[in-house]
Design a protein around this motif. Structure first.
Motif, PDB file in Angstrom:
ATOM      1  N   ASN A   1       0.859  -1.141   0.019  1.00  0.00           N
ATOM      2  CA  ASN A   1      -0.208  -0.081   0.204  1.00  0.00           C
ATOM      3  C   ASN A   1       0.719   1.199   0.029  1.00  0.00           C
ATOM      4  OD1 ASN A   1      -2.779  -0.562  -0.095  1.00  0.00           O
ATOM      5  ND2 ASN A   1      -2.711  -1.599   1.854  1.00  0.00           N
ATOM      6  N   GLU A   2       2.001   1.059   0.465  1.00  0.00           N
ATOM      7  CA  GLU A   2       2.936   2.439   0.681  1.00  0.00           C
ATOM      8  C   GLU A   2       3.602   2.406  -1.045  1.00  0.00           C
ATOM      9  OE1 GLU A   2       6.926   3.863   3.208  1.00  0.00           O
ATOM     10  OE2 GLU A   2       5.609   2.367   3.895  1.00  0.00           O
ATOM     11  N   HIS A   3       4.072   1.317  -1.531  1.00  0.00           N
ATOM     12  CA  HIS A   3       4.917   1.464  -2.593  1.00  0.00           C
ATOM     13  C   HIS A   3       3.930   0.464  -3.517  1.00  0.00           C
ATOM     14  CE1 HIS A   3       8.107   3.031  -0.322  1.00  0.00           C
ATOM     15  NE2 HIS A   3       7.985   1.979   0.618  1.00  0.00           N
ATOM     16  N   ARG A   4       3.065   1.137  -4.142  1.00  0.00           N
ATOM     17  CA  ARG A   4       2.258   0.307  -5.128  1.00  0.00           C
ATOM     18  C   ARG A   4       2.938  -0.291  -6.303  1.00  0.00           C
ATOM     19  NH1 ARG A   4      -2.823   2.300  -4.003  1.00  0.00           N
ATOM     20  NH2 ARG A   4      -2.841   2.649  -1.773  1.00  0.00           N
ATOM     21  N   ALA A   5       4.109   0.142  -6.844  1.00  0.00           N
ATOM     22  CA  ALA A   5       4.778  -0.289  -7.776  1.00  0.00           C
ATOM     23  C   ALA A   5       5.520  -1.820  -7.321  1.00  0.00           C
ATOM     24  CB  ALA A   5       6.009   0.542  -8.256  1.00  0.00           C
ATOM     25  N   LEU A   6       5.651  -2.160  -6.183  1.00  0.00           N
ATOM     26  CA  LEU A   6       5.669  -3.644  -5.638  1.00  0.00           C
ATOM     27  C   LEU A   6       4.860  -4.592  -6.379  1.00  0.00           C
ATOM     28  CD1 LEU A   6       6.547  -3.214  -1.992  1.00  0.00           C
ATOM     29  CD2 LEU A   6       8.157  -3.781  -3.994  1.00  0.00           C
ATOM     30  N   ILE A   7       3.656  -4.461  -6.878  1.00  0.00           N
ATOM     31  CA  ILE A   7       2.837  -5.418  -7.440  1.00  0.00           C
ATOM     32  C   ILE A   7       2.643  -5.277  -8.882  1.00  0.00           C
ATOM     33  CG2 ILE A   7       1.406  -5.648  -5.336  1.00  0.00           C
ATOM     34  CD1 ILE A   7      -0.722  -4.040  -6.735  1.00  0.00           C
ATOM     35  N   LYS A   8       2.608  -6.399  -9.246  1.00  0.00           N
ATOM     36  CA  LYS A   8       2.574  -6.407 -10.909  1.00  0.00           C
ATOM     37  C   LYS A   8       1.004  -6.046 -11.410  1.00  0.00           C
ATOM     38  CE  LYS A   8       5.512 -10.685 -11.037  1.00  0.00           C
ATOM     39  NZ  LYS A   8       5.604 -12.225 -11.264  1.00  0.00           N
ATOM     40  N   ARG A   9       1.058  -5.564 -12.446  1.00  0.00           N
ATOM     41  CA  ARG A   9      -0.192  -5.315 -12.993  1.00  0.00           C
ATOM     42  C   ARG A   9      -0.567  -5.751 -14.279  1.00  0.00           C
ATOM     43  NH1 ARG A   9       2.425  -1.398 -10.378  1.00  0.00           N
ATOM     44  NH2 ARG A   9       3.327  -0.515 -12.386  1.00  0.00           N
ATOM     45  N   PRO A  10      -1.764  -5.998 -14.766  1.00  0.00           N
ATOM     46  CA  PRO A  10      -2.957  -5.508 -14.082  1.00  0.00           C
ATOM     47  C   PRO A  10      -2.960  -7.020 -13.343  1.00  0.00           C
ATOM     48  CG  PRO A  10      -3.381  -6.560 -16.385  1.00  0.00           C
ATOM     49  CD  PRO A  10      -1.921  -6.269 -16.169  1.00  0.00           C
ATOM     50  N   ILE A  11      -3.940  -7.016 -12.278  1.00  0.00           N
ATOM     51  CA  ILE A  11      -4.402  -8.221 -11.442  1.00  0.00           C
ATOM     52  C   ILE A  11      -5.857  -8.195 -12.039  1.00  0.00           C
ATOM     53  CG2 ILE A  11      -4.816  -9.110  -9.215  1.00  0.00           C
ATOM     54  CD1 ILE A  11      -2.121  -8.224  -8.432  1.00  0.00           C
ATOM     55  N   ILE A  12      -6.342  -9.210 -12.342  1.00  0.00           N
ATOM     56  CA  ILE A  12      -7.653  -9.402 -12.598  1.00  0.00           C
ATOM     57  C   ILE A  12      -8.277 -10.651 -11.785  1.00  0.00           C
ATOM     58  CG2 ILE A  12      -9.559  -9.829 -14.550  1.00  0.00           C
ATOM     59  CD1 ILE A  12      -7.019  -9.312 -16.435  1.00  0.00           C
ATOM     60  N   VAL A  13      -9.281 -10.485 -10.987  1.00  0.00           N
ATOM     61  CA  VAL A  13      -9.680 -11.346 -10.047  1.00  0.00           C
ATOM     62  C   VAL A  13     -11.007 -11.335  -9.767  1.00  0.00           C
ATOM     63  CG1 VAL A  13      -9.516  -9.779  -8.006  1.00  0.00           C
ATOM     64  CG2 VAL A  13      -9.152 -12.202  -7.763  1.00  0.00           C
ATOM     65  N   ASP A  14     -11.603 -12.784  -9.690  1.00  0.00           N
ATOM     66  CA  ASP A  14     -13.021 -12.680  -9.167  1.00  0.00           C
ATOM     67  C   ASP A  14     -12.891 -13.764  -7.811  1.00  0.00           C
ATOM     68  OD1 ASP A  14     -13.079 -15.151 -10.260  1.00  0.00           O
ATOM     69  OD2 ASP A  14     -14.333 -14.870 -11.957  1.00  0.00           O
ATOM     70  N   GLU A  15     -14.207 -14.193  -7.730  1.00  0.00           N
ATOM     71  CA  GLU A  15     -14.293 -15.101  -6.607  1.00  0.00           C
ATOM     72  C   GLU A  15     -13.107 -16.402  -6.662  1.00  0.00           C
ATOM     73  OE1 GLU A  15     -16.892 -14.180  -8.170  1.00  0.00           O
ATOM     74  OE2 GLU A  15     -17.442 -12.642  -6.666  1.00  0.00           O
ATOM     75  N   THR A  16     -13.005 -16.918  -7.827  1.00  0.00           N
ATOM     76  CA  THR A  16     -12.468 -18.116  -8.065  1.00  0.00           C
ATOM     77  C   THR A  16     -11.244 -18.141  -9.153  1.00  0.00           C
ATOM     78  OG1 THR A  16     -14.031 -18.779  -9.596  1.00  0.00           O
ATOM     79  CG2 THR A  16     -14.189 -19.464  -7.376  1.00  0.00           C
ATOM     80  N   HIS A  17     -10.961 -16.988  -9.969  1.00  0.00           N
ATOM     81  CA  HIS A  17     -10.170 -16.855 -10.882  1.00  0.00           C
ATOM     82  C   HIS A  17      -9.327 -15.710 -10.684  1.00  0.00           C
ATOM     83  CE1 HIS A  17     -13.875 -18.618 -12.605  1.00  0.00           C
ATOM     84  NE2 HIS A  17     -12.936 -19.507 -13.260  1.00  0.00           N
ATOM     85  N   LEU A  18      -8.001 -15.779 -11.234  1.00  0.00           N
ATOM     86  CA  LEU A  18      -7.063 -15.142 -10.952  1.00  0.00           C
ATOM     87  C   LEU A  18      -6.167 -14.943 -12.490  1.00  0.00           C
ATOM     88  CD1 LEU A  18      -5.265 -12.712  -9.230  1.00  0.00           C
ATOM     89  CD2 LEU A  18      -3.879 -14.602  -8.689  1.00  0.00           C
ATOM     90  N   GLN A  19      -5.797 -13.747 -12.645  1.00  0.00           N
ATOM     91  CA  GLN A  19      -4.791 -13.534 -13.787  1.00  0.00           C
ATOM     92  C   GLN A  19      -4.059 -12.207 -13.764  1.00  0.00           C
ATOM     93  OE1 GLN A  19      -6.007 -13.754 -17.967  1.00  0.00           O
ATOM     94  NE2 GLN A  19      -4.187 -12.450 -18.421  1.00  0.00           N
ATOM     95  N   ILE A  20      -2.551 -12.590 -13.548  1.00  0.00           N
ATOM     96  CA  ILE A  20      -1.828 -11.576 -13.269  1.00  0.00           C
ATOM     97  C   ILE A  20      -0.952 -11.186 -14.613  1.00  0.00           C
ATOM     98  CG2 ILE A  20       0.307 -10.723 -12.129  1.00  0.00           C
ATOM     99  CD1 ILE A  20      -0.685 -12.376  -9.840  1.00  0.00           C
ATOM    100  N   GLY A  21      -1.154  -9.939 -14.941  1.00  0.00           N
ATOM    101  CA  GLY A  21      -0.623  -9.650 -16.322  1.00  0.00           C
ATOM    102  C   GLY A  21      -1.741 -10.002 -17.185  1.00  0.00           C
ATOM    103  N   PHE A  22      -1.475  -9.511 -18.535  1.00  0.00           N
ATOM    104  CA  PHE A  22      -2.468  -9.672 -19.781  1.00  0.00           C
ATOM    105  C   PHE A  22      -1.968 -11.044 -20.535  1.00  0.00           C
ATOM    106  CE2 PHE A  22      -3.946  -9.290 -24.036  1.00  0.00           C
ATOM    107  CZ  PHE A  22      -5.273  -9.183 -23.770  1.00  0.00           C
ATOM    108  N   ASN A  23      -2.882 -11.850 -20.558  1.00  0.00           N
ATOM    109  CA  ASN A  23      -2.770 -12.892 -21.415  1.00  0.00           C
ATOM    110  C   ASN A  23      -4.048 -13.251 -22.326  1.00  0.00           C
ATOM    111  OD1 ASN A  23      -3.271 -15.971 -22.123  1.00  0.00           O
ATOM    112  ND2 ASN A  23      -1.049 -15.836 -21.679  1.00  0.00           N
ATOM    113  N   ASP A  24      -4.063 -12.932 -23.579  1.00  0.00           N
ATOM    114  CA  ASP A  24      -5.146 -13.250 -24.461  1.00  0.00           C
ATOM    115  C   ASP A  24      -5.960 -14.532 -24.346  1.00  0.00           C
ATOM    116  OD1 ASP A  24      -7.087 -11.819 -26.104  1.00  0.00           O
ATOM    117  OD2 ASP A  24      -6.251 -13.084 -27.728  1.00  0.00           O
ATOM    118  N   ASP A  25      -5.267 -15.689 -23.867  1.00  0.00           N
ATOM    119  CA  ASP A  25      -5.792 -16.819 -23.671  1.00  0.00           C
ATOM    120  C   ASP A  25      -6.561 -16.934 -22.279  1.00  0.00           C
ATOM    121  OD1 ASP A  25      -5.715 -17.819 -26.383  1.00  0.00           O
ATOM    122  OD2 ASP A  25      -3.637 -18.679 -25.936  1.00  0.00           O
ATOM    123  N   GLY A  26      -5.710 -16.600 -21.397  1.00  0.00           N
ATOM    124  CA  GLY A  26      -5.753 -16.701 -19.969  1.00  0.00           C
ATOM    125  C   GLY A  26      -7.080 -15.888 -19.462  1.00  0.00           C
ATOM    126  N   ILE A  27      -7.315 -14.760 -20.047  1.00  0.00           N
ATOM    127  CA  ILE A  27      -8.139 -13.854 -19.649  1.00  0.00           C
ATOM    128  C   ILE A  27      -9.746 -14.281 -20.047  1.00  0.00           C
ATOM    129  CG2 ILE A  27      -8.477 -12.257 -21.865  1.00  0.00           C
ATOM    130  CD1 ILE A  27      -8.626 -10.070 -19.802  1.00  0.00           C
TER     131      ILE A  27
END
Length: 138
Positions: free
Chosen positions: A86-112
């Motif tokens: 929270n102090e250093h937001r650049a510490l986390i990879k982006r984008p993070i896409i999340v719902d209740e059961t799925h997660l994708q970090i970064g963009f991947n056309d197939d994974g999304i």
């Protein structure tokens, strides 16, 4: 509800993920990590719970701030890590896409595609199979 943690100002991956969700008419909540007051601890822990490699999946080890801080994340608590993120937001990879059961970090056309609702995916698969069989027999 799908949440996308992104940085709209700088990341082409963030722009691609956001555009993809919009183009596929998938509702989502957009959280610009540079503008939000904090990433709630509950949300951060949920993201970690969906990873395969825990912090290694989420922390941007190539970032300048990671190198500058020179912290061994194995030696600090999750609460301390949450505070650092929270102090250093650049510490986390982006984008993070999340719902209740799925997660994708970064963009991947197939994974999304995992975020397309099952009903829609089933309809798409049926249409694909129908087109395939029509092409095979014509």
């Amino acid at each position: 509800m799908i949440k996308i943690y992104l940085s709209r100002a700088s990341s082409s991956s963030c722009r691609k993920a956001r555009t993809w969700l919009i183009n596929h008419q998938i509702p989502f909540k957009e959280i610009d990590i540079n503008k939000t007051s904090e990433i709630p601890k509950k949300d951060f822990l949920h993201i970690l719970s969906l990873t395969e490699a825990g912090l290694d999946d989420v922390i941007a080890k190539k970032s300048d701030i990671y190198k500058k801080l020179n912290i061994d994340f194995g030696d600090i608590t999750l609460s301390e890590i949450h505070s650092l993120v929270n102090e250093h937001r650049a510490l986390i990879k982006r984008p993070i896409i999340v719902d209740e059961t799925h997660l994708q970090i970064g963009f991947n056309d197939d994974g999304i595609r995992q975020f397309i609702p099952r009903k829609y995916r089933t309809t798409q698969n049926s249409l694909f199979e129908q087109n395939l069989s029509e092409n095979l027999y014509n």
